[in-house]
Design a protein around this motif. Structure first.
Motif, short mmCIF file in Angstrom:
data_model
loop_
_atom_site.label_atom_id
_atom_site.label_comp_id
_atom_site.label_asym_id
_atom_site.label_seq_id
_atom_site.Cartn_x
_atom_site.Cartn_y
_atom_site.Cartn_z
N LEU A 110 0.82 -1.21 0.00
CA LEU A 110 0.00 0.00 0.00
C LEU A 110 0.86 1.26 0.00
O LEU A 110 0.62 2.19 -0.78
N TYR A 111 1.88 1.27 0.88
CA TYR A 111 2.66 2.50 1.06
C TYR A 111 3.82 2.64 0.09
O TYR A 111 4.39 3.74 -0.02
N THR A 112 4.18 1.58 -0.58
CA THR A 112 5.27 1.70 -1.57
C THR A 112 4.74 1.75 -3.00
O THR A 112 5.48 2.14 -3.91
N ILE A 113 3.47 1.37 -3.20
CA ILE A 113 2.94 1.33 -4.57
C ILE A 113 1.69 2.20 -4.71
O ILE A 113 1.71 3.22 -5.39
N SER A 114 0.61 1.81 -4.05
CA SER A 114 -0.69 2.43 -4.30
C SER A 114 -0.76 3.89 -3.86
O SER A 114 -1.13 4.77 -4.64
N VAL A 115 -0.41 4.16 -2.59
CA VAL A 115 -0.51 5.54 -2.07
C VAL A 115 0.41 6.50 -2.81
O VAL A 115 -0.04 7.57 -3.26
N PRO A 116 1.72 6.19 -2.98
CA PRO A 116 2.59 7.12 -3.72
C PRO A 116 2.13 7.35 -5.15
O PRO A 116 2.15 8.49 -5.64
N ALA A 117 1.69 6.28 -5.83
CA ALA A 117 1.26 6.43 -7.22
C ALA A 117 0.04 7.33 -7.33
O ALA A 117 -0.02 8.22 -8.20
N THR A 118 -0.92 7.13 -6.43
CA THR A 118 -2.14 7.96 -6.45
C THR A 118 -1.82 9.41 -6.10
O THR A 118 -2.34 10.35 -6.71
N TRP A 119 -0.96 9.59 -5.08
CA TRP A 119 -0.61 10.96 -4.65
C TRP A 119 0.11 11.72 -5.77
O TRP A 119 -0.22 12.88 -6.05
N VAL A 120 1.07 11.09 -6.40
CA VAL A 120 1.81 11.74 -7.49
C VAL A 120 0.89 12.05 -8.65
O VAL A 120 0.93 13.15 -9.23
N ALA A 121 0.02 11.10 -9.01
CA ALA A 121 -0.89 11.30 -10.13
C ALA A 121 -1.84 12.46 -9.88
O ALA A 121 -2.11 13.27 -10.79
N GLY A 122 -2.36 12.58 -8.64
CA GLY A 122 -3.37 13.60 -8.36
C GLY A 122 -2.83 14.92 -7.88
O GLY A 122 -3.33 15.98 -8.27
N MET A 123 -1.79 14.89 -7.03
CA MET A 123 -1.31 16.11 -6.38
C MET A 123 -0.10 16.74 -7.07
O MET A 123 0.14 17.94 -6.93
N VAL A 124 0.66 15.92 -7.79
CA VAL A 124 1.87 16.43 -8.44
C VAL A 124 1.65 16.62 -9.93
O VAL A 124 1.86 17.70 -10.49
N LEU A 125 1.24 15.55 -10.60
CA LEU A 125 1.06 15.61 -12.05
C LEU A 125 -0.30 16.15 -12.46
O LEU A 125 -0.48 16.54 -13.62
N HIS A 126 -1.25 16.16 -11.52
CA HIS A 126 -2.61 16.65 -11.78
C HIS A 126 -3.23 15.98 -13.02
O HIS A 126 -3.76 16.66 -13.92
#
Length: 473
Positions: free
Chosen positions: A398-414
């Motif tokens: 969860l913390y090495t794959i799903s959460v970072p991927a979702t956070w980067v996709a939504g909050m960084v890359l928009h």
């Protein structure tokens, strides 16, 4: 040495008599909590989004107490298999104490500091304004919820599955009727909107708890609760209990925090996306309710066999549930995909939100099936006495794959919302590979009862023989 296997007829009988009633009871319980979101749909996307945000807070609350509930189910089922009433009493008293503490803490914050909780999940002021009255009232229901859950789990573990089913059905009817009256202002009552839905949730929770308590105290033949035994935790029991509960608690707590981080990302999307997510969570909840109920049933069935020392039968049950539950989930999700428009139209969504919902259901058709397989196996590990492997694997993924991927996709890359949503389940496939191997190994069989420990060496010998046969085949 011959293996003690189960036939498919025996497995089907266990599913019919134990698993299905528990699954339907879980479905009714979850439905009751989702009636609010569905019935509030006519009030518009803003109200749907507000109730959806409050549901996310309730999900975090669930994660904080369910570790103790999961641990209780482990001990209940194994002590039931060993016919140890004293062990069941101690488990009930200790689990209830921890769960009630969590319920009181969450309830106090929800009632006194609703803006704080809501502000974590969204920055939309208009959504927060609608959500405050709802979460304040629901906060009073939190302590009642944990009491109902621990009583329901005790009844499930001791194979009294009809009573929780009846109480959930009555609570659902009460919730629906009160929602219809208070949300829309029927029979001269004020039109309360979201706050009316919260009142319906609170009252139905009271009714559910009363019914469960009456039947629990009335039944003196199955298991009798004694206050003195419930709160007598000597002889190292509390340490043993916490050692088994701690990994489950960490699993649920860290999973809840991970989902909170994901929900923070979702809460920063457009209002249409937030409303679509709220509607999707309701539909996902129906799926989860059914396979979650089957998972709880598997805990009862597997834990009973492991606790009684019939480890190979427990092992065979796990294999059966690992095939059955994902198949059922796929079927339910397929129905949701086919009938996506009439289902989503229940929530009063706009055109953009409807389009989001359609593709979210399609993504979940594959992701939900894999997720069910992982969930059922992890639940069975806990019933067998192993709570660490599944916890560590799930949290790492969860913390090495799903959460970072979702956070980067939504909050960084928009990225667009659907692209963000697609990253929510990216960890499930990796977990599936590891869990299938671990399930086949049988290393998760770690009984907590004396009866189970006596036959453990025999089970290991049987598993060793199975591995030799496979190697020479």
């Amino acid at each position: 040495m011959r293996e003690k296997r189960i036939s498919w007829n025996v497995f089907a009988q266990a599913v019919y008599t134990i698993a299905l009633p528990i699954a339907f009871q879980n479905l009714l319980s979850t439905t009751a909590s989702m009636v609010d979101t569905i019935m509030i749909g006519s009030m518009g996307e803003l109200s749907v989004a507000a109730v959806g945000i409050c549901s996310q807070i309730s999900s975090l609350f669930f994660s904080c107490y369910f570790g103790f509930a999961g641990g209780a189910l482990l001990f209940f089922s194994q002590y039931w298999g060993a016919k140890s009433e004293k062990g069941i009493n101690k488990t009930f008293g200790l689990s209830m104490s921890f769960m009630l503490l969590v319920g009181l803490l969450f309830g106090a914050v929800a009632v006194t500091k609703p803006e704080f909780l809501l502000g974590i999940y969204t920055d939309k002021k208009n959504i927060i304004e609608v959500a405050i009255p709802y979460i304040r009232i629901v906060g009073f229901a939190y302590p009642l919820q944990v009491l109902a859950v621990i009583i329901s789990f005790l009844m499930r573990a001791t194979e009294r599955v009809k009573i929780p089913l009846v109480s959930s059905a009555v609570a659902l009817v009460v919730n629906f009727v009160l929602n219809w009256i208070l949300i829309y202002g029927r029979f001269g009552m004020p039109q309360m909107g979201a706050a009316g839905a919260a009142v319906g949730t609170l009252v139905s929770g009271i009714v559910n708890l009363i019914i469960l308590t009456v039947f629990l105290l009335k039944d003196k033949e199955t298991v009798t609760l004694h206050v003195q035994e419930m709160f007598h935790w000597g002889e190292g029991f509390a340490g043993t209990y916490l050692s088994k509960c701690f990994p489950i608690l960490c699993n649920e707590l860290f999973y809840g925090i991970g989902q909170m981080l994901i929900n923070i990302v979702i809460g920063r999307q457009s209002e249409s996306a937030i409303a679509a997510m709220a509607a999707f969570r309701v539909l996902e909840g129906f799926v989860y309710a059914f396979f979650g109920g089957l998972a709880d049933a598997s805990s009862v069935v597997v834990g009973k066999e492991i606790g009684a020392g019939r480890h190979m039968k427990g092992y065979q049950y796990v294999k059966g549930f690992t095939i059955l539950c994902p198949a059922i989930t796929f079927g339910i999700c397929l129905v949701g995909v086919i009938f996506n428009r009439p289902l989503l139209s229940l929530f009063g969504l706009g055109a953009e939100a409807m389009e989001y919902g359609k593709y979210m259901l399609l993504i979940y058709l594959a992701a939900g099936t894999v997720r069910t397989c992982n969930y059922i196996m992890n639940t069975c590990y806990r019933a067998g006495g192993e709570a660490i492997f599944g916890t560590v694997l799930e949290i790492i993924c969860l913390y090495t794959i799903s959460v970072p991927a979702t956070w980067v996709a939504g909050m960084v890359l928009h990225l667009p919302f659907l692209a963000v949503f697609a990253f929510l389940y990216t960890d499930e496939l990796i977990r599936l590979v590891f869990e299938l191997c671990y399930t086949a190994s049988g290393k998760w069989v770690k009984p907590v009862t004396q009866e189970g420990r006596v036959t453990l060496e025999e089970f290991h010998e049987q598993m060793a023989q199975r591995r030799k046969k496979k190697q020479t085949a």
